[in-house]
Design an enzyme around this catalytic site. Sequence first.
Site, PDB file in Angstrom:
ATOM      1  N   ARG A  75      52.374  -8.561  62.894  1.00 55.87           N
ATOM      2  CA  ARG A  75      51.957  -7.726  61.744  1.00 55.87           C
ATOM      3  C   ARG A  75      50.707  -8.283  61.054  1.00 55.87           C
ATOM      4  O   ARG A  75      49.853  -7.530  60.586  1.00 55.87           O
ATOM      5  CB  ARG A  75      53.134  -7.641  60.749  1.00 55.87           C
ATOM      6  CG  ARG A  75      52.896  -6.641  59.635  1.00 55.87           C
ATOM      7  CD  ARG A  75      54.160  -6.429  58.827  1.00 55.87           C
ATOM      8  NE  ARG A  75      53.957  -5.529  57.712  1.00 55.87           N
ATOM      9  CZ  ARG A  75      54.237  -5.818  56.453  1.00 55.87           C
ATOM     10  NH1 ARG A  75      54.761  -7.002  56.147  1.00 55.87           N
ATOM     11  NH2 ARG A  75      54.019  -4.942  55.501  1.00 55.87           N
ATOM     12  N   HIS A  79      47.433  -6.090  60.098  1.00 57.39           N
ATOM     13  CA  HIS A  79      46.906  -5.959  58.734  1.00 57.39           C
ATOM     14  C   HIS A  79      45.497  -6.533  58.623  1.00 57.39           C
ATOM     15  O   HIS A  79      44.717  -6.110  57.782  1.00 57.39           O
ATOM     16  CB  HIS A  79      47.859  -6.630  57.735  1.00 57.39           C
ATOM     17  CG  HIS A  79      49.031  -5.763  57.389  1.00 57.39           C
ATOM     18  ND1 HIS A  79      49.554  -5.658  56.124  1.00 57.39           N
ATOM     19  CD2 HIS A  79      49.773  -4.926  58.149  1.00 57.39           C
ATOM     20  CE1 HIS A  79      50.577  -4.797  56.132  1.00 57.39           C
ATOM     21  NE2 HIS A  79      50.731  -4.355  57.355  1.00 57.39           N
ATOM     22  N   ASP A  80      45.177  -7.499  59.460  1.00 50.47           N
ATOM     23  CA  ASP A  80      43.810  -8.028  59.447  1.00 50.47           C
ATOM     24  C   ASP A  80      42.843  -6.959  59.967  1.00 50.47           C
ATOM     25  O   ASP A  80      41.813  -6.677  59.338  1.00 50.47           O
ATOM     26  CB  ASP A  80      43.738  -9.276  60.343  1.00 50.47           C
ATOM     27  CG  ASP A  80      42.392  -9.980  60.230  1.00 50.47           C
ATOM     28  OD1 ASP A  80      41.784  -9.916  59.136  1.00 50.47           O
ATOM     29  OD2 ASP A  80      41.941 -10.588  61.214  1.00 50.47           O
ATOM     30  N   VAL A  83      42.068  -3.579  57.717  1.00 49.46           N
ATOM     31  CA  VAL A  83      41.351  -3.623  56.441  1.00 49.46           C
ATOM     32  C   VAL A  83      39.911  -4.004  56.720  1.00 49.46           C
ATOM     33  O   VAL A  83      39.605  -5.100  57.169  1.00 49.46           O
ATOM     34  CB  VAL A  83      42.008  -4.611  55.458  1.00 49.46           C
ATOM     35  CG1 VAL A  83      41.201  -4.679  54.170  1.00 49.46           C
ATOM     36  CG2 VAL A  83      43.423  -4.160  55.172  1.00 49.46           C
ATOM     37  N   ASN A 139      50.468  -6.421  51.218  1.00 51.48           N
ATOM     38  CA  ASN A 139      50.462  -7.687  51.958  1.00 51.48           C
ATOM     39  C   ASN A 139      51.397  -8.748  51.385  1.00 51.48           C
ATOM     40  O   ASN A 139      51.490  -9.847  51.938  1.00 51.48           O
ATOM     41  CB  ASN A 139      49.033  -8.236  52.029  1.00 51.48           C
ATOM     42  CG  ASN A 139      48.196  -7.487  53.048  1.00 51.48           C
ATOM     43  OD1 ASN A 139      48.747  -6.828  53.933  1.00 51.48           O
ATOM     44  ND2 ASN A 139      46.886  -7.567  52.916  1.00 51.48           N
ATOM     45  N   HIS A 236      57.487  -1.827  65.652  1.00 45.26           N
ATOM     46  CA  HIS A 236      58.654  -1.931  64.770  1.00 45.26           C
ATOM     47  C   HIS A 236      59.941  -2.202  65.548  1.00 45.26           C
ATOM     48  O   HIS A 236      61.028  -2.153  64.984  1.00 45.26           O
ATOM     49  CB  HIS A 236      58.776  -0.663  63.905  1.00 45.26           C
ATOM     50  CG  HIS A 236      57.741  -0.604  62.821  1.00 45.26           C
ATOM     51  ND1 HIS A 236      57.513   0.481  62.025  1.00 45.26           N
ATOM     52  CD2 HIS A 236      56.844  -1.550  62.402  1.00 45.26           C
ATOM     53  CE1 HIS A 236      56.531   0.226  61.175  1.00 45.26           C
ATOM     54  NE2 HIS A 236      56.102  -0.998  61.389  1.00 45.26           N
ATOM     55  N   THR A 237      59.819  -2.498  66.814  1.00 38.20           N
ATOM     56  CA  THR A 237      60.957  -3.032  67.567  1.00 38.20           C
ATOM     57  C   THR A 237      61.228  -4.477  67.134  1.00 38.20           C
ATOM     58  O   THR A 237      62.299  -5.016  67.361  1.00 38.20           O
ATOM     59  CB  THR A 237      60.669  -2.993  69.092  1.00 38.20           C
ATOM     60  OG1 THR A 237      61.768  -3.585  69.773  1.00 38.20           O
ATOM     61  CG2 THR A 237      59.408  -3.770  69.470  1.00 38.20           C
TER      62      THR A 237
HETATM   63  C1  HEM Z   1      52.225   3.357  61.523  1.00 40.47           C
HETATM   64  C2  HEM Z   1      52.019   2.845  60.350  1.00 40.47           C
HETATM   65  C3  HEM Z   1      52.782   1.659  59.859  1.00 40.47           C
HETATM   66  C4  HEM Z   1      53.437   1.559  58.682  1.00 40.47           C
HETATM   67  C5  HEM Z   1      53.521   2.627  57.613  1.00 40.47           C
HETATM   68  C6  HEM Z   1      54.058   0.267  58.639  1.00 40.47           C
HETATM   69  C7  HEM Z   1      54.791  -0.222  57.582  1.00 40.47           C
HETATM   70  C8  HEM Z   1      55.532  -1.382  57.607  1.00 40.47           C
HETATM   71  C9  HEM Z   1      56.364  -1.854  56.533  1.00 40.47           C
HETATM   72  C10 HEM Z   1      56.515  -1.183  55.183  1.00 40.47           C
HETATM   73  C11 HEM Z   1      56.980  -2.972  56.956  1.00 40.47           C
HETATM   74  C12 HEM Z   1      58.031  -3.787  56.189  1.00 40.47           C
HETATM   75  C13 HEM Z   1      57.509  -5.087  55.627  1.00 40.47           C
HETATM   76  C14 HEM Z   1      58.559  -5.856  54.885  1.00 40.47           C
HETATM   77  O1  HEM Z   1      59.364  -5.265  54.185  1.00 40.47           O
HETATM   78  O2  HEM Z   1      58.573  -7.095  54.985  1.00 40.47           O
HETATM   79  C15 HEM Z   1      56.536  -3.214  58.292  1.00 40.47           C
HETATM   80  C16 HEM Z   1      56.944  -4.262  59.066  1.00 40.47           C
HETATM   81  C17 HEM Z   1      56.433  -4.543  60.300  1.00 40.47           C
HETATM   82  N1  HEM Z   1      55.416  -3.868  60.936  1.00 40.47           N
HETATM   83 FE1  HEM Z   1      54.635  -2.110  60.388  1.00 40.47          FE
HETATM   84  N2  HEM Z   1      53.772  -0.402  59.787  1.00 40.47           N
HETATM   85  C18 HEM Z   1      52.986   0.409  60.561  1.00 40.47           C
HETATM   86  C19 HEM Z   1      52.424   0.089  61.784  1.00 40.47           C
HETATM   87  C20 HEM Z   1      52.603  -1.110  62.411  1.00 40.47           C
HETATM   88  C21 HEM Z   1      51.868  -1.544  63.565  1.00 40.47           C
HETATM   89  C22 HEM Z   1      50.719  -0.780  64.206  1.00 40.47           C
HETATM   90  C23 HEM Z   1      52.368  -2.755  63.914  1.00 40.47           C
HETATM   91  C24 HEM Z   1      51.941  -3.659  65.039  1.00 40.47           C
HETATM   92  C25 HEM Z   1      51.431  -3.246  66.152  1.00 40.47           C
HETATM   93  C26 HEM Z   1      53.416  -3.072  62.977  1.00 40.47           C
HETATM   94  C27 HEM Z   1      54.205  -4.184  63.036  1.00 40.47           C
HETATM   95  C28 HEM Z   1      55.175  -4.493  62.119  1.00 40.47           C
HETATM   96  C29 HEM Z   1      56.099  -5.601  62.278  1.00 40.47           C
HETATM   97  C30 HEM Z   1      56.189  -6.507  63.495  1.00 40.47           C
HETATM   98  C31 HEM Z   1      56.880  -5.633  61.133  1.00 40.47           C
HETATM   99  C32 HEM Z   1      57.978  -6.640  60.794  1.00 40.47           C
HETATM  100  C33 HEM Z   1      57.417  -7.771  59.951  1.00 40.47           C
HETATM  101  C34 HEM Z   1      58.427  -8.805  59.534  1.00 40.47           C
HETATM  102  O3  HEM Z   1      59.407  -9.028  60.232  1.00 40.47           O
HETATM  103  O4  HEM Z   1      58.204  -9.452  58.494  1.00 40.47           O
HETATM  104  N3  HEM Z   1      53.511  -2.065  62.066  1.00 40.47           N
HETATM  105  N4  HEM Z   1      55.642  -2.238  58.670  1.00 40.47           N
END
Ligand code: HEM
Length: 374
Positions: A75, A79-80, A83, A139, A236-237
């Site tokens: 992630r 995020h890098d 932005v 972030n 999100h897997t």
């Molecule tokens: C499509 C739009 C996306 C939205 C709206 C979104 C939003 C979010 C949000 C709200 C979280 C929860 C963070 C937390 O509560 O700690 C999250 C977690 C995460 N996102 Fe996304 N995300 C998106 C796309 C992506 C993409 C493109 C990737 C990577 C290729 C990604 C990878 C992850 C990962 C791995 C987590 C888990 C992080 C953790 O375990 O702390 N996301 N995302």
Amino acid sequence: MNNMAWSSLMSRIRSRTMSALMMVLLVSVGGAMAAGGQLEMDFYSNTCPHVEAIVRDEMVKILKEAPSLAGPLLRLHFHDCFVRVHTLLFRVPSLYSRLIIMHLEMNEYRIKKLFQGCDGSVLLDSTPTNTAEKDATPNLTLRGFGSVQRIKDRLEQACPGTVSCADILALMARDAVVLANGPSWPVSLGRRDGRVSMANETTQLPPPTANFTRLVQMFGAKGLDIKDLVVLSGGHTLGTAHCNLFSDRLYNFTGANNDADVDPALDAAYLARLKSRCRSLADNTTLNEMDPGSFLSFDASYYRLVAKRRGLFHSDSQLLANPVTRAYVQRQATGRFVHEFFSDFAQSMVKMSTVDVLTGAQGEIRNKCYLVNN
Ligand code: HEM
């Protein structure tokens, strides 16, 4: 000066100014293309030949100590890259601009440089005069900064002042996925680190409440298409999410703020389960596995969840709102095309990790990932 002479002078000024502007634009666009083109697979072959092995070695240790960091490290890179800091590149300073300002009452032209996507800016700390991306709301849930610096420190010992923090992030994201049993992809290198990080630029990150149109727009702004959207959402897997990032779906979907105000796109049984974990709108500490049961392993089960209306965020559920993304979700939900998802994910990551990179003499190689050089 008579009227004809005056209008001929003005027309020459306009035409020369437009040519100057065109030149600047061409140089700027050309620069952007060249910047992307300068990333190379063997960029550090002479200066830091073991960079990939060092990153991998340290990542194995990091994930052994804290397996739950795989998601956060993926992630961080996302995020890098998403932005993009808009920095002022150029002003037309000459006599022309002064004449234009005087006679046409226009402001100075400013050409903005639209670089600085994957540039390590997410890693920079705030300063007394600047709030950095890291401290902006989207972030605040990022993790893994210490691990990035740990790898940077090792690389500084092996090859001082050579490997950028932006490249380290790209390699760490790839290795995080590989070590979680996901696909691998080639990471071309040579990104430079940006010197600017601004909290208010993080509005470019898609929020979990985004609908399909907004997601497409936000990905499109980075040169990523609908397929990249559905494929990269598969990230999100891995990982976990805090209740408050989706609890509007449980208690306050339309703003009515009551127990019945739920997101109709959410499966009823799943909704009940989430409500039992996230007791109120205010809960900002409870963590939920995004892919329950396999949140540490990279697989296609995210799509099974989304197909069953069990995606955690509204943005996940929106992949069912469009025929193209719905078809992808449903195909992957069968579990019979995982190899295809892996190959798609690898391809989309290669695209994402080259968004608006700095190369060549742009930016710098930071000594510490959280601090710009003097
Ligand atoms: C499509 C739009 C996306 C939205 C709206 C979104 C939003 C979010 C949000 C709200 C979280 C929860 C963070 C937390 O509560 O700690 C999250 C977690 C995460 N996102 Fe996304 N995300 C998106 C796309 C992506 C993409 C493109 C990737 C990577 C290729 C990604 C990878 C992850 C990962 C791995 C987590 C888990 C992080 C953790 O375990 O702390 N996301 N995302």
